[in-house]
Design an enzyme around this catalytic site. Sequence first.
Site, PDB file in Angstrom:
ATOM      1  N   SER A  51       1.969   1.171  -7.306  1.00  0.00           N
ATOM      2  CA  SER A  51       1.904  -0.250  -7.656  1.00  0.00           C
ATOM      3  C   SER A  51       0.633  -0.941  -7.175  1.00  0.00           C
ATOM      4  O   SER A  51       0.320  -2.033  -7.631  1.00  0.00           O
ATOM      5  CB  SER A  51       3.122  -0.991  -7.094  1.00  0.00           C
ATOM      6  N   LYS A 124       1.881  -5.250  -1.087  1.00  0.00           N
ATOM      7  CA  LYS A 124       1.347  -5.992  -2.233  1.00  0.00           C
ATOM      8  C   LYS A 124       0.165  -6.839  -1.755  1.00  0.00           C
ATOM      9  O   LYS A 124      -0.094  -6.957  -0.562  1.00  0.00           O
ATOM     10  CB  LYS A 124       2.407  -6.925  -2.838  1.00  0.00           C
TER      11      LYS A 124
END
Length: 262
Positions: A51, A124
């Site tokens: 991701s 993230k």
Amino acid sequence: MRGAQGGRQGGKPRGIGLFLRDVLIILVVAVLVSFLIKTFLVRSFYIPSGSMEDTLQIDDRIIVNQLTPELMPLNRGDVVVFRDPGGWLLAQEPVQQPPVTAAIDWVLSFVGLSAPDSNDHLIKRLIGLPGDHVTCCNALGQMSVNGVPLDEPYIKLPEGVTRVSEIDFDVTVPADSLWVMGDNRYNSRDSRYNQDQPTKGFVPISNVVGRALLISWPIDRWTWLDNYPSVFRDAGQQDDALAREPETVAAGVARDLKESAQ
């Protein structure tokens, strides 16, 4: 002569014993120092998914600064590791390891060289701080923070795609929370896709473990992780303008009163 010889022979075991004692003390101190560093300063995590590509690759090892956010401020653009706010991660079956492997992994995790709980955390990029207005997408397919379009050099998009998110969103980050997104924008279940979860897609700052500083393994990928301050500089200036607004209004009122008195 016999007595002197016996003293030398008797001294040899004592010398070995002192050496072994010193080695043991050094090992214990090293383990304790490593434990304290891992608990309060930095620790290692590995990357289990794609991701954050191309910034981070699967199985990269990263060093995380745990002084953030308690002692060091968070900034837009930081790559942050955080505990699942609830519902972001799918339940996983515990991995069964051979006893020896499990013991070694436990020791390494104790001193911060292994991270068996990596699958319980997410990583993230921090996009929105408390109070930020984050929207997507404008006519050029860009995301905006506080009305400032972002030119994001770190993101990975499918070939031929220029829009930085496949879905639109318009959020204001609440107090004590963050809005986070993966660099691999079309392969990241980040804040955008968790707005139906208990925290509405926002990450409580209390869930943040720390800021990722560098890739430590493999050696050929060793590098410091950039938080791209130039990308978010204008959004920060927007915050400064808003912070100065009450003072400007007060100054204007004072000026009007002074002019009325004259």
